[in-house]
Design an enzyme around this catalytic site. Sequence first.
Site, short mmCIF file in Angstrom:
data_model
loop_
_atom_site.label_atom_id
_atom_site.label_comp_id
_atom_site.label_asym_id
_atom_site.label_seq_id
_atom_site.Cartn_x
_atom_site.Cartn_y
_atom_site.Cartn_z
N ILE A 75 -16.84 -28.57 20.73
CA ILE A 75 -16.77 -27.13 20.98
C ILE A 75 -16.51 -27.00 22.48
CG2 ILE A 75 -18.00 -24.93 20.97
CD1 ILE A 75 -19.78 -26.08 18.72
N SER A 76 -15.44 -26.35 22.83
CA SER A 76 -15.08 -26.20 24.24
C SER A 76 -16.11 -25.36 24.98
CB SER A 76 -13.71 -25.53 24.38
OG SER A 76 -12.71 -26.34 23.81
#
Length: 142
Positions: free
Chosen positions: A64-65
């Site tokens: 997840i950025s």
Amino acid sequence: MTPALGSSTNSSPTSGSPHRRVRAAFHRVPRHLFAADGISLDVAYANDVIITSRGPDGRATSSISEPWLQAAMLHAAHLQLGARVLEVGSGGYNAALIADIFGPGGTVDIDAAVIDRARTTLDRAGYRQVTSRMVYAVMRRR
């Protein structure tokens, strides 16, 4: 838990400026549900990347950025309300943000485990309107 982007009083996904809608989505979409099992709430909501899957060699294969990067990408896309968006390469969190801000869309990934987890988590988080599919990719060497 307060998301890394700060606080917002805007509770409607369709009201306000795009900036307010993006900020409000970060408060509504539960990032911790999309994080890997065993991640603390502090880590899940930190302004940092979350590794959600690793390959046999230990390298990250899905993540997840960082929230700041996701927010920047959502702003840069200049999407309009009602846009249908296909996200490529997804653990589901960004697809949920997109659906929350702009409307239903879809997400695809080449890893069956990633897309299965995304589907389960999207459902658990209340984003059943997001379509998720596994796709096959062929890489040819020249």
